[in-house]
Design an enzyme around this catalytic site. Structure first.
Site, PDB file in Angstrom:
ATOM      1  N   PRO A   1      -7.804  -3.491   3.515  1.00 60.12           N
ATOM      2  CA  PRO A   1      -8.251  -2.704   2.359  1.00 60.12           C
ATOM      3  C   PRO A   1      -8.084  -3.487   1.060  1.00 60.12           C
ATOM      4  O   PRO A   1      -7.095  -4.189   0.864  1.00 60.12           O
ATOM      5  CB  PRO A   1      -7.333  -1.485   2.387  1.00 60.12           C
ATOM      6  N   GLU A   2      -9.076  -3.373   0.198  1.00 62.38           N
ATOM      7  CA  GLU A   2      -9.038  -4.039  -1.101  1.00 62.38           C
ATOM      8  C   GLU A   2      -8.874  -2.977  -2.186  1.00 62.38           C
ATOM      9  O   GLU A   2      -8.632  -1.802  -1.888  1.00 62.38           O
ATOM     10  CB  GLU A   2     -10.295  -4.885  -1.283  1.00 62.38           C
TER      11      GLU A   2
ATOM     12  N   HIS B   1      -0.629   7.060  16.208  1.00 63.52           N
ATOM     13  CA  HIS B   1       0.109   5.956  15.599  1.00 63.52           C
ATOM     14  C   HIS B   1       0.870   6.414  14.352  1.00 63.52           C
ATOM     15  O   HIS B   1       1.033   5.644  13.403  1.00 63.52           O
ATOM     16  CB  HIS B   1      -0.859   4.829  15.253  1.00 63.52           C
TER      17      HIS B   1
ATOM     18  N   ARG C   1      -1.798  -0.938  13.798  1.00 65.23           N
ATOM     19  CA  ARG C   1      -1.374  -2.315  14.046  1.00 65.23           C
ATOM     20  C   ARG C   1      -0.018  -2.655  13.448  1.00 65.23           C
ATOM     21  O   ARG C   1       0.486  -3.769  13.642  1.00 65.23           O
ATOM     22  CB  ARG C   1      -2.445  -3.273  13.496  1.00 65.23           C
TER      23      ARG C   1
ATOM     24  N   ARG D   1      -8.053 -23.700 -13.167  1.00 62.84           N
ATOM     25  CA  ARG D   1      -7.772 -23.846 -11.740  1.00 62.84           C
ATOM     26  C   ARG D   1      -8.627 -24.941 -11.120  1.00 62.84           C
ATOM     27  O   ARG D   1      -9.843 -24.894 -11.205  1.00 62.84           O
ATOM     28  CB  ARG D   1      -8.023 -22.519 -11.007  1.00 62.84           C
TER      29      ARG D   1
END
Length: 287
Positions: free
Chosen positions: A2-3, A95, A115, A157
């Site tokens: 997820p972002e 879960h 997971r 950068r």
């Protein structure tokens, strides 16, 4: 993973349901879910019982719940974590890892994680900003985010643009999906050198990042499977608006060229070969 849009969608849902509620019981059903809480599962539950949730906040892909004790619950969804509001009588999810019950007997909060890559922890005196996530940069939707500071840092950068966008100490919340989408809108290949961008080009890219994130939040985020859902168990719909991500060999919606897939950091990058040509040398790397 997820972002920002997915985590923000969850944050908004939690804010509607848990602010102002006192925690009456916490049950840790799988110790790995609180592995980042060094004092252990029993302590995790003990320090939370009796406290009241004062807010739900986010820094990048992390959530935190400030408590009236001055502490905070930190949450990271990982690959498959879900924070669900469920009636107490609802059957346990397969879960289910952590259960929060509240003193008002309203819907309980459940952390479900297939997971077990995500997790919860308590940050002592972390209500304002947990020390554990203070190193993470602000995201471009944060009112205190500085465009000028970001542009200057990006142009210093010595790395590829996409790698810079994924650097959570430079810009938080952006992952593989939304980086690809913003780069497509900006007509930039992710391998372009960040220090080769002009100031205006960097600002345009930031604008596209901000637009993509905002549009995705309105659609509830992007769901490719049943693992990402909001607090009501509903999927997001931004996958229908994706222009490049996951669309290999499909026509670019801008020029018609087939979308390409390239390997990037053990993942996949998607771009248009015509709209986003690969950089050929120092001269063409300037934005």
């Amino acid at each position: 993973m997820p972002e920002l849009p997915e985590v923000e969608t969850v944050r908004q849902g939690l804010a509607q349901w848990v602010i102002g509620r006192r925690i009456a019981e916490v049950r840790v059903l799988h110790p790995r879910a609180v592995r980042r809480h060094s004092a252990g599962a029993a302590n995790f539950a003990d320090v939370l019982v009796g406290t009241t949730v004062r807010d739900v906040r986010r820094r990048g892909k992390y959530l935190w719940l400030p408590l009236d004790s001055g502490d905070a619950v930190i949450g990271h969804l990982g690959m498959s974590g879900q924070l669900l509001l469920q009636p107490a009588a609802a059957p346990d999810e397969t879960h289910l890892r952590v259960r929060f019950r509240f003193a008002d007997d309203g819907p309980e909060l459940r952390f479900v994680d297939q997971r077990t890559f995500g997790g919860l922890s308590v940050s002592a005196e972390g209500a304002e900003l947990p020390a554990e996530i203070a190193h993470i940069a602000r995201d471009p939707l944060d009112p205190e985010f500085s465009d000028a500071t970001f542009v200057a840092a990006l142009r210093r950068r010595r790395t590829e643009i996409k790698r810079a966008l994924l650097d959570q100490t430079l810009l938080s919340g952006v992952g593989n999906i939304y980086a690809d989408e913003a780069l497509w809108r900006a007509r930039l290949h992710g391998a372009r050198p960040a220090d080769g961008l002009t100031g205006p080009a960097a600002l345009r890219l930031l604008g596209h990042v901000r637009d993509v994130l905002g549009e995705a939040i309105k659609e509830g985020g992007t769901s490719f499977d049943a693992l990402y859902v909001n607090v009501n168990g509903e999927s997001g719909y931004f996958d229908r608006a994706l222009n490049v991500y996951g669309r290999v060999d499909q026509p670019c919606r801008r020029c018609g060229a087939p979308i390409r897939r390239e390997t990037f950091m053990n993942r996949s990058s998607f771009s248009c070969p015509r709209c986003q040509p690969r950089p050929r040398g120092p001269a063409s790397a300037r934005g």
